[in-house]
Design a protein around this motif. Structure first.
Motif, PDB file in Angstrom:
ATOM      1  N   ASN A   3       0.845  -1.202   0.000  1.00 12.91           N
ATOM      2  CA  ASN A   3       0.000   0.000   0.000  1.00 12.91           C
ATOM      3  C   ASN A   3       0.876   1.247   0.000  1.00 12.91           C
ATOM      4  O   ASN A   3       1.689   1.433   0.894  1.00 12.91           O
ATOM      5  CB  ASN A   3      -0.915   0.002   1.232  1.00 12.91           C
ATOM      6  N   GLY A  81      -2.788  -4.652  -3.597  1.00 14.87           N
ATOM      7  CA  GLY A  81      -2.506  -3.522  -2.727  1.00 14.87           C
ATOM      8  C   GLY A  81      -3.170  -2.288  -3.299  1.00 14.87           C
ATOM      9  O   GLY A  81      -3.822  -2.360  -4.349  1.00 14.87           O
ATOM     10  N   PHE A  82      -3.010  -1.160  -2.600  1.00 13.43           N
ATOM     11  CA  PHE A  82      -3.654   0.068  -3.051  1.00 13.43           C
ATOM     12  C   PHE A  82      -2.620   1.150  -3.342  1.00 13.43           C
ATOM     13  O   PHE A  82      -1.587   1.230  -2.672  1.00 13.43           O
ATOM     14  CB  PHE A  82      -4.604   0.601  -1.968  1.00 13.43           C
ATOM     15  N   MET A 101      -6.965   0.858   7.264  1.00 11.65           N
ATOM     16  CA  MET A 101      -5.965  -0.189   7.034  1.00 11.65           C
ATOM     17  C   MET A 101      -5.981  -1.207   8.180  1.00 11.65           C
ATOM     18  O   MET A 101      -5.907  -2.402   7.964  1.00 11.65           O
ATOM     19  CB  MET A 101      -4.558   0.421   6.908  1.00 11.65           C
ATOM     20  N   LEU A 108      -0.171   1.004   5.656  1.00 11.22           N
ATOM     21  CA  LEU A 108       0.453   1.752   4.557  1.00 11.22           C
ATOM     22  C   LEU A 108       1.952   1.469   4.610  1.00 11.22           C
ATOM     23  O   LEU A 108       2.567   1.628   5.666  1.00 11.22           O
ATOM     24  CB  LEU A 108       0.175   3.251   4.739  1.00 11.22           C
TER      25      LEU A 108
END
Ligand code: AMP
Length: 389
Positions: A3, A81-82, A101, A108
């Motif tokens: 992330n 993931g982002f 999260m 993150l």
């Protein structure tokens, strides 16, 4: 999961760089700006509320942002993931992201800030305005957007500096050079992410021999708490002597001691790709301990595997082993074998069930010869590595 948040003033190049990152690392792209523009296009309640604020170059309220982002994250949690673009934009949104999260048991990895001076970003936005069709790419609104950035968004950086996951890049370099710099950061990040496997199975399922061989093949550290206790005794350390004393009195080794040994192993294992835990956790308490220990090291359980073997076959295997040189002291009698199987059923099966509800447990057919079962688990480990990327 990987992330990443891309940070920088409007015009820093976040959108441009995102395209490359999303393709290369197969990340799910979340641009709050894009999500808001979609809401406006569809004239939803949120869109109507946000429209005039965006037109003036202000920041939309944190309440609106939470509503549009929460659903997108939850709906796409099966992604690799982002990649966040334009979020978090306020100190409050940094807390919101933490919460989101945490809820999904991830975090993150880093916030990459593209540093670009105001005159450069203004010029880029004015140039973009000629073709973008975005009404907020004009001189007056750009000035407001930059003011909002300086007042409300820049303070977010401190949040990530405090967390130790802030990275910065010179965003005035060429697109290719900026891409290369970001790539560097992400590769570094990926090398830090570990594949942590918990290997379950009844005694006699082959988890020990399979775990050891798989660990060797894939560069993972094999963590078997039973063996760790034995070798600690051999070192003659203070903990070792204490364990010996407990063994001699027929007492169980308390979790406090096992925790110290695992801690030491986690801290001392360098240049490895992850861990295979065998024989740990055995109880619900230990499952929480392991989650906590990994979290403390910035990691988490990646995959849980259970090797399934029918009970009769287990008894046959353990009985056969008791007649060979590799017999364990606890293979000695049928009563002892049954006791160990029962112990597993009573204490460890609830742990597997808990994991199954939380993360899902991959069941592996443990029947067949060593190579056959090995291949089945190896396939899962390779998939696990792919998902880390
Ligand atoms: P962008 O496409 O990221 O430049 O965003 C365009 C506009 O959408 C911004 O100027 C804000 O008005 C609004 N916006 C986008 N993301 C956020 C956010 N995370 N928080 C508040 N407002 C936002």
């Amino acid at each position: 999961m990987l992330n990443i948040a891309l940070f920088g003033p409007p015009g820093a190049g976040k959108g441009t760089q995102s395209e490359f990152l999303v393709n290369k690392y197969k990340l799910f792209y979340i641009s709050t700006g894009d999500l808001l523009r979609k809401e406006i296009k569809n004239q939803t309640k949120l869109g109507v509320e946000a429209q005039s604020i965006i037109a003036e170059g202000g920041l939309v309220s944190d309440e609106i942002i939470v509503q549009i982002i929460e659903k997108t994250i939850t709906d796409n949690f099966d992604s690799n993931g982002f990649l966040f673009d334009g979020f978090p934009r306020t100190y409050i949104q940094a807390y919101i992201l933490e919460g989101l999260m945490l809820k999904l048991n991830t975090s993150l990895n880093c916030l990459v800030s593209l540093n670009v001076p105001e005159d450069v970003s203004t010029q880029r936005l004015l140039d973009r305005g000629k073709t973008s069709g975005r009404s907020d790419d004009n001189e007056i609104v750009i000035r407001n957007r930059l003011r909002e950035y300086n007042d409300k968004t820049l303070p977010v950086l401190q949040f990530y500096k405090d967390k130790g996951i802030y990275k910065e890049i010179d965003g005035t370099k060429s697109i290719e050079n900026v891409t290369e710099d970001i790539n560097h950061i992400i590769k570094d990040e990926l090398s830090k992410s570990l594949l942590n496997i918990v290997l379950f199975g009844y005694p006699g399922s082959g988890r020990g021999s399979l775990g050891k061989a798989l660990a060797k093949e894939y560069g993972l550290e094999y963590v078997a708490t039973g063996a760790m206790l034995d070798s600690e005794i051999k070192t003659g350390s203070e903990i070792g002597n204490r364990i010996k004393e407990l063994y001699e009195n027929g007492q169980l080794v308390p979790d406090e001691i096992v925790v110290q040994l695992i801690e030491k192993k986690l801290a001392n294992s360098k240049d490895i790709k992850g861990f295979i835990f065998k024989g740990y956790p055995r109880t619900l308490v230990q499952s929480y301990i392991l989650d906590g220990l990994l979290k403390k090291h910035g990691s988490a359980i990646s995959k849980i595997i259970e090797i399934e073997v029918p009970t009769l076959e287990l008894i046959k295997r353990l009985d056969a082993r008791s007649k060979t040189e590799s017999a364990m002291p606890y293979d000695a009698s049928t009563a002892r074998i049954v006791q160990r199987l029962q112990e597993h059923e009573q204490k460890t099966i609830p742990v597997i069930e808990k994991y199954n509800q939380l993360h899902g447990v991959t069941k592996i057919d443990g029947l067949g010869n060593f190579e056959e079962v090995y291949k089945r688990i190896a396939y899962e480990i390779e998939n696990g590595f792919k998902n880390l990327r």
